[in-house]
Design a protein around this motif. Structure first.
Motif, short mmCIF file in Angstrom:
data_model
loop_
_atom_site.label_atom_id
_atom_site.label_comp_id
_atom_site.label_asym_id
_atom_site.label_seq_id
_atom_site.Cartn_x
_atom_site.Cartn_y
_atom_site.Cartn_z
N ASN A 239 0.82 -1.21 0.00
CA ASN A 239 0.00 0.00 0.00
C ASN A 239 0.85 1.26 0.00
O ASN A 239 0.63 2.17 -0.78
N ASP A 240 1.86 1.29 0.88
CA ASP A 240 2.71 2.47 1.00
C ASP A 240 3.82 2.40 -0.05
O ASP A 240 4.99 2.21 0.26
N SER A 241 3.44 2.53 -1.32
CA SER A 241 4.39 2.29 -2.40
C SER A 241 5.56 3.27 -2.40
O SER A 241 6.67 2.89 -2.75
N ALA A 242 5.32 4.51 -1.99
CA ALA A 242 6.40 5.52 -2.05
C ALA A 242 7.59 5.09 -1.20
O ALA A 242 8.74 5.19 -1.64
N SER A 243 7.35 4.61 0.00
CA SER A 243 8.45 4.20 0.89
C SER A 243 9.19 3.00 0.32
O SER A 243 10.43 2.97 0.30
N TYR A 244 8.45 2.01 -0.15
CA TYR A 244 9.09 0.81 -0.70
C TYR A 244 9.88 1.14 -1.96
O TYR A 244 10.99 0.64 -2.16
N PHE A 245 9.31 1.98 -2.82
CA PHE A 245 10.01 2.33 -4.06
C PHE A 245 11.29 3.12 -3.77
O PHE A 245 12.30 2.94 -4.44
N SER A 246 11.26 3.98 -2.77
CA SER A 246 12.45 4.74 -2.39
C SER A 246 13.56 3.81 -1.91
O SER A 246 14.73 3.98 -2.23
N ILE A 247 13.17 2.80 -1.12
CA ILE A 247 14.14 1.82 -0.62
C ILE A 247 14.75 1.04 -1.79
O ILE A 247 15.98 0.87 -1.88
N SER A 256 23.82 -1.04 -0.11
CA SER A 256 23.44 -2.40 0.30
C SER A 256 23.40 -2.57 1.82
O SER A 256 22.76 -3.51 2.31
N LYS A 257 24.06 -1.70 2.56
CA LYS A 257 24.00 -1.78 4.03
C LYS A 257 22.80 -1.00 4.54
O LYS A 257 22.46 0.05 3.99
N ALA A 263 20.58 6.32 5.47
CA ALA A 263 21.19 7.64 5.30
C ALA A 263 20.76 8.27 3.98
O ALA A 263 20.49 9.48 3.90
N SER A 264 20.67 7.46 2.93
CA SER A 264 20.29 8.00 1.61
C SER A 264 18.85 8.51 1.61
O SER A 264 18.48 9.38 0.83
N LEU A 265 18.02 7.96 2.51
CA LEU A 265 16.61 8.36 2.59
C LEU A 265 16.35 9.36 3.70
O LEU A 265 15.22 9.85 3.86
N GLY A 266 17.38 9.63 4.52
CA GLY A 266 17.22 10.59 5.62
C GLY A 266 16.37 10.07 6.76
O GLY A 266 15.63 10.83 7.40
N VAL A 267 16.46 8.76 7.04
CA VAL A 267 15.68 8.17 8.14
C VAL A 267 16.60 7.33 9.01
O VAL A 267 17.75 7.06 8.66
N ASN A 268 16.09 6.91 10.17
CA ASN A 268 16.85 6.02 11.04
C ASN A 268 16.76 4.58 10.53
O ASN A 268 15.74 4.18 9.96
N SER A 269 17.80 3.81 10.78
CA SER A 269 17.82 2.42 10.34
C SER A 269 16.65 1.63 10.91
O SER A 269 16.07 0.77 10.23
N SER A 270 16.29 1.89 12.17
CA SER A 270 15.20 1.15 12.81
C SER A 270 13.87 1.36 12.09
O SER A 270 13.01 0.47 12.08
N TYR A 271 13.71 2.52 11.45
CA TYR A 271 12.48 2.84 10.73
C TYR A 271 12.29 1.90 9.54
O TYR A 271 11.16 1.60 9.14
N LEU A 272 13.40 1.40 8.98
CA LEU A 272 13.34 0.58 7.77
C LEU A 272 13.04 -0.89 8.03
O LEU A 272 12.71 -1.63 7.10
#
Length: 437
Positions: A239-247, A256-257, A263-272
């Motif tokens: 459903n949340d295609s924008a987040s998945y497509f950005s990843i 790959s890490k 960092a490339s998305l400007g979020v915390n690792s735990s958020y992903l």
């Protein structure tokens, strides 16, 4: 065109030959060849084939009814009506069939979506009627999340009823030439790195055009089938295609890490975390761990990779460049492909090919049968492929280059492998583009 799937066909035949009823589940991503496999399997067998869509179920029930009439006496045909799919299936289970009947429900997830209680009804039908019938029932689906929730996972209504399951995967590299016989060895590797090995995508390739013309007309052209394929592949799953497509775009760019992706998305690792788990569950990405890790589940060295080569190519060159491609500025993107396609895609695909080939034909490379094959890396170094058993270990570097100084590469490989030797016999290989060609 039907290519390979020999093992799957044999196992389906084994299921069909059982003297009791059978219940097979066939699943895998779109375009991978599930329907072609089932079409081949049901040839020359009594069968009913239903391809479910999101359109009105009544018309699809009518189609089902018409196929059922092929298995009843003429005098009864005009009187046959069913108020639901479950009633039709229940009727089928009562027929005295001379040969086992194959009942295929393709794109099953749409039937479960249209009737949320259908899987529970089918469970009851299987337990009370179908399990004692002369029927081989096959549920086939391409929305993996729904196939899990309805059929495969522990909490699914139909869990525990299947007698076999088949996860249909993309084909191997060596099958590309069966789809496109005119390709040279070099072109095969380039097609592998872009179109991948999904049968439907390989069928799109036009042998009358060269490789770059195929990229331009079959992938970059906004009116082409493959141009929007990345969107269509994921739209039913998330459903949340924008987040998945950005990843996925970030991974396609070489991040790959988990920390680099974040960092490339400007979020915390735990958020992903939840997104990465979902993408792994959907068979879109995989998490690789250095092959020598003693406790892989506890390793903090994981790297993420898009599994499908076409999807990886699509996110990097198509999704990233929509602003150019939507206004038909394909030449800009073609120039980028000419500039970095070999380094960013083909060189890594060559590594994948060698590993796949080594798994399929170990004697072509080694004088032992490895129990493990994979990549290795630490915080400073990496080795393309490490293969080993209890007594032997082989370190391999793959170079998609001509005129490689193999002695220099081998010397570097020996240096990187020092801490991995243990007490095994060591072998060092350098495999180059020239040797492949």
């Amino acid at each position: 065109m039907f290519i390979n799937r020999i093992n799957e066909l044999k196992k389906l035949e084994d299921e069909y030959s059982k003297k009791c009823s059978s219940f097979s589940v066939v699943y895998g991503r779109r375009r991978v060849g599930k329907t072609a496999l089932l079409s081949k399997f049901i040839q020359n067998k009594p069968h009913i084939y239903l391809y479910i869509t999101l359109s009105d179920l009544n018309s699809q029930l009518e189609s089902f009814t018409e196929q059922i009439k092929n298995f009843i006496e003429d005098s009864l045909k005009d009187h046959i009506r069913f108020e639901s799919f479950e009633k039709a299936i229940e009727f089928l289970s009562t027929l005295k069939l001379k040969e086992k009947l194959v009942l295929v429900i393709d794109e099953y997830q749409y039937l479960a979506q249209k009737d949320r209680a259908f899987s529970s009804k089918l469970q009851m039908l299987w337990d009370t009627k179908l399990a004692d019938s002369n029927i081989h029932m096959i549920l086939c689906g391409s929305v993996l999340s729904m196939m899990q929730s309805e059929v495969l996972s522990y909490n699914a209504p139909l869990y525990g009823r299947r007698t076999s399951q088949f996860h249909i995967k993309p084909l191997k590299f060596n099958h590309i030439k069966e789809f496109i016989p005119s390709l040279s060895r070099l072109e095969q590797m380039m097609v592998y790195s872009s179109f991948g090995t999904i049968p439907k995508y390989l069928n799109e390739y036009d042998s009358s055009l060269d490789f770059m013309q195929n990229i331009e007309k079959k992938i970059l052209d906004k009116n082409s089938y493959l141009y929007s394929e990345g969107n269509f592949l994921l739209k039913d799953e998330i459903n949340d295609s924008a987040s998945y497509f950005s990843i996925l775009e970030s991974i396609s760019k070489g991040n790959s890490k988990i920390g680099h992706i974040a960092a490339s998305l400007g979020v915390n690792s735990s958020y992903l975390s939840k997104y990465m788990l979902k993408l792994i569950e959907l068979d879109i990405i995989k998490k690789e761990i250095p092959i020598t890790e003693k406790n892989p589940l506890k390793s903090k060295m994981g790297l993420y990779k898009i599994k499908d080569k076409f999807l990886n190519f699509w996110f990097y060159y198509v999704y990233k460049n929509y602003n150019y491609l939507e206004i038909e500025q394909t030449k800009t993107v073609l120039e980028e492909i000419k500039l970095n396609f070999n380094d960013r895609f083909v060189s890594f695909s060559f590594e994948d090919f060698v590993m796949e080939d080594m798994i399929e034909q170990p004697s072509k490379y080694l004088d032992f049968i490895p129990t493990k094959i994979g990549r290795w890396w630490n915080n400073k170094d990496e080795i393309d492929i490490v293969a080993f058993d209890d007594k032997n270990i082989c370190f391999i570097e793959c170079k998609w280059q001509n005129s490689v100084d193999k002695e220099r590469v081998k010397h570097s490989l020996i240096k990187k492998a020092q801490n991995l030797i243990e007490d095994k016999k060591q072998i060092y290989l350098v495999i180059t583009k020239e040797e492949y060609l």
